[in-house]
Design a protein around this motif. Structure first.
Motif, PDB file in Angstrom:
ATOM      1  N   TYR A   1       0.889  -9.723   3.655  1.00 23.58           N
ATOM      2  CA  TYR A   1       1.192  -8.443   4.288  1.00 23.58           C
ATOM      3  C   TYR A   1       2.158  -8.648   5.453  1.00 23.58           C
ATOM      4  O   TYR A   1       1.979  -9.563   6.266  1.00 23.58           O
TER       5      TYR A   1
ATOM      6  N   SER B   1      -2.781  -5.596  -3.852  1.00 23.28           N
ATOM      7  CA  SER B   1      -2.929  -4.151  -3.712  1.00 23.28           C
ATOM      8  C   SER B   1      -3.526  -3.553  -4.981  1.00 23.28           C
ATOM      9  O   SER B   1      -3.070  -3.891  -6.085  1.00 23.28           O
ATOM     10  N   PRO B   2      -4.533  -2.681  -4.884  1.00 20.14           N
ATOM     11  CA  PRO B   2      -5.150  -2.150  -3.659  1.00 20.14           C
ATOM     12  C   PRO B   2      -5.996  -3.225  -2.955  1.00 20.14           C
ATOM     13  O   PRO B   2      -6.813  -3.889  -3.592  1.00 20.14           O
ATOM     14  N   CYS B   3      -5.740  -3.340  -1.649  1.00 23.35           N
ATOM     15  CA  CYS B   3      -6.413  -4.371  -0.857  1.00 23.35           C
ATOM     16  C   CYS B   3      -7.739  -3.796  -0.363  1.00 23.35           C
ATOM     17  O   CYS B   3      -7.772  -3.010   0.594  1.00 23.35           O
TER      18      CYS B   3
ATOM     19  N   CYS C   1      -8.953  -6.667   4.670  1.00 26.88           N
ATOM     20  CA  CYS C   1      -7.726  -5.879   4.493  1.00 26.88           C
ATOM     21  C   CYS C   1      -7.607  -4.731   5.486  1.00 26.88           C
ATOM     22  O   CYS C   1      -6.601  -4.028   5.500  1.00 26.88           O
TER      23      CYS C   1
ATOM     24  N   SER D   1      -3.227   0.512   3.682  1.00 21.76           N
ATOM     25  CA  SER D   1      -3.100  -0.390   2.531  1.00 21.76           C
ATOM     26  C   SER D   1      -3.533   0.243   1.228  1.00 21.76           C
ATOM     27  O   SER D   1      -2.986  -0.047   0.197  1.00 21.76           O
ATOM     28  N   HIS D   2      -4.502   1.101   1.279  1.00 23.86           N
ATOM     29  CA  HIS D   2      -4.836   1.802   0.040  1.00 23.86           C
ATOM     30  C   HIS D   2      -5.534   3.110   0.372  1.00 23.86           C
ATOM     31  O   HIS D   2      -6.156   3.260   1.422  1.00 23.86           O
TER      32      HIS D   2
ATOM     33  N   ASP E   1       2.211   2.217  -1.920  1.00 23.01           N
ATOM     34  CA  ASP E   1       2.680   1.062  -1.137  1.00 23.01           C
ATOM     35  C   ASP E   1       4.196   1.112  -0.975  1.00 23.01           C
ATOM     36  O   ASP E   1       4.731   0.820   0.096  1.00 23.01           O
TER      37      ASP E   1
END
Lengths: 281, 277
Positions: free
Chosen positions: A65, A80-82, A87, A93-94, A180
């Motif tokens: 990241y 991803s998805p983290c 995370c 992040s998601h 993302d």
């Protein structure tokens, strides 16, 4: 009603004869003189390289990241998805808001089963690895490398029939990867912009969408299962749109596979400070 | 004028070996032309099956340099070697030289429930839209050369599977029937249980050798596999059938509609392992 039924005759029992003498030499696995081994050799090389790199990247658990410290918002597609608890420092992040608090290993290991399962059960990759790794058969007209063969009729290969469920999950992942890519336009502290990293994530998301949509299961679900297209115009149009993509499924499989590794590599190099993510505007 | 050496397998069910024939290359010839010249000048007893010489009858199937091909559609100038090897199709029993016994395919053809339309329109006719049958037109191009059956490793390298496997040619036939807008028979369970669709591991050799360029794997076999998933492996599809109270035909019910049944099969209580590979 069949002719046999109309005539009142009992269906005939017809034997399949096996074990009769066959022509041609029996002592050679193939008579092919061309370089039939090139294609499986290339497949083995590329897939092995990818698996080796993906394993390294997934187990690393760091440098996935690029965050506010570098005025960027780039996350590796392998992560991803983290959703691991570690995370939470990844901004936006998601979108799911689910954190796997029990997970103490690399976040990639938690989610890679979905893209792995999708590609492992993909009709194209099945051809590729059955031919190259499993030698069943290595090429057309070249003897199968195994004495017995039951194909996909038994466990574990019968599990390939779950491909469409991996497709559904992969489409969800594509939504996350698209988000993302959108978030990569945000440069924390510098506003909206566009960098090489943004371009990489956008192309990666686009390629994954096209690869997923071109899938045979997707083609079937969107319209292939229908017999009367004239009564399902929208699904027929979808089927017609997917069919030309499906014809290029092999090319899309390779391009998207290689690009997803390159995307991870790019993010990794930027995150570790080896290269700078050039801002285009 | 250059010379070419034709290395042709000669023999019958008692065995055989390769015999070499040296000839001059003649511009524009296909492999079948050369075989005919050998018959006319060097080996009048050389057996080969042929008919139209235009890639439409599917008679002259053989293996040229190890690749299943039609002899009449393989130009000599596309073959890079000075020695060309011709063998009969490996999957089928030998009769003589390049002629094989392809009756396995006719046995398999009889396992397939034929086209069975529903009730006609009130005026006694059947009508369907062009868009509904366009997809199946590709399958009707099949010339039954059986090259796809020959190259399929499921029966080429594992002969015992002939008892349980219809093969690519008949998956094409099944696809044309299953996708037909007027057909009423559900052959999905039959394909899964008795016609061996699950044996296919989609390595696409059938597509590679098809002289009619039918996309056998992508357009016939994989769609059939997906239909079998609908019928047997997809819980959502199962739930949908339950809610809409739709039933599917069992393999046995579909088999009853076929002109004949294959024997022996697992249906007759003879397990596959009873036959040596």
């Amino acid at each position: 009603m069949t002719i046999a039924q109309e005539q009142g005759t009992v269906p005939q029992v017809v034997p399949v004869e096996i074990g009769k003498a066959r022509g041609g030499p029996t002592d050679k696995s193939t008579l092919r003189t061309d370089r039939w081994w090139v294609s499986p050799a290339v497949t083995v090389t590329v897939l092995t390289s990818f698996v080796a790199y993906a394993t390294f990247a997934a187990f690393q658990g760091k440098d996935y990241y690029v965050g506010a410290k570098m005025h960027r918002n780039l996350i590796s597609p392998f992560y991803s998805p983290c959703i691991a608890e570690s995370c939470q420092r990844v901004a936006g992040s998601h979108p799911l808001g689910i954190w796997a608090s029990f997970w103490n290993f690399s976040p990639a290991l938690l989610i890679l089963i979905v893209p792995l399962g999708f590609r492992l059960t993909c009709y194209y990759y099945r051809k590729a690895y059955y031919r190259s790794f499993w030698q069943s058969p290595p090429a057309c007209g070249v003897a199968d490398g195994h004495k017995n063969y039951t194909g996909e009729t038994r466990f574990p290969l019968i599990l390939h029939n779950v491909h469409r469920y991996f497709l559904y999950l992969a489409l969800l992942f594509n939504v996350v990867l698209t988000m993302d890519a959108i978030l990569a336009f945000d440069f924390p502290g510098q506003g909206i912009g566009f960098s090489v990293g943004t371009l990489v994530l956008c192309v990666n998301a686009a390629l994954l969408w096209i690869y997923s949509v071109s899938c045979h299961a997707c083609r079937h679900i969107c319209g292939g299962q229908i017999n009367e297209f004239s009564k399902h115009r929208i699904r027929y149009r979808l089927w017609k749109m997917i069919t030309p993509l499906n014809e290029r499924h092999m090319q899309l499989a390779w391009v998207s596979l290689i690009f997803v590794a390159l995307s991870d590599l790019y993010v990794r190099l930027v995150a570790s400070g080896i290269i700078h993510d050039y801002k285009i505007f | 004028m250059t010379e070419v050496t034709m290395n042709i397998w000669r023999g019958d069910s008692n065995g055989g070996n390769f015999e070499q024939y040296k000839l001059e290359r003649v511009e524009g010839e296909v492999v079948l032309d050369v075989v005919h010249r050998i018959q006319a000048t060097l080996a009048p007893d050389l057996a080969c099956r042929w008919n139209c010489k235009a890639g439409k009858c599917g008679s002259c199937s053989a293996e040229i340099d190890g690749k299943p091909s039609l002899m009449c559609m393989t130009r000599m100038d596309t073959l890079p070697n000075d020695t060309i090897t011709i063998t009969p199709m490996k999957t089928f029993p030998i009769i003589k030289d390049l002629v094989t016994d392809v009756s396995f395919n006719y046995v398999m053809a009889r396992q397939i429930p034929p086209f069975t339309p529903g009730k006609p329109q009130p005026d006694g006719t059947y009508r369907m839209q062009q868009v509904d049958i366009d997809r199946a037109q590709e399958f009707h191009k099949c010339i039954e050369c059986f090259l796809c059956q020959d190259v399929c490793h499921v029966i080429r390298d594992h002969e015992v599977n002939k008892l349980y496997y219809a093969g690519p040619r008949f998956f094409v036939k099944l696809a044309s029937l299953e996708m037909h807008p007027l057909d009423t028979v559900d052959r999905r369970a039959l394909m899964r249980e008795y016609l061996g669709l699950g044996f296919c591991n989609i390595t696409k050799c059938c597509t590679e050798v098809c002289p009619e360029h039918i996309k056998i794997t992508d357009n016939a076999i994989i769609p059939l596999k997906e239909r079998v998933v609908d019928a047997s492996y997809d819980p959502i599809a199962w739930l949908g059938r339950k809610i809409r109270r739709k039933s599917k035909m069992t393999a046995q019910e579909a088999y009853e509609l076929a002109p004949a049944r294959v024997a022996p099969t697992s249906l007759d209580g003879i397990p596959a392992t009873a036959v040596e590979d």
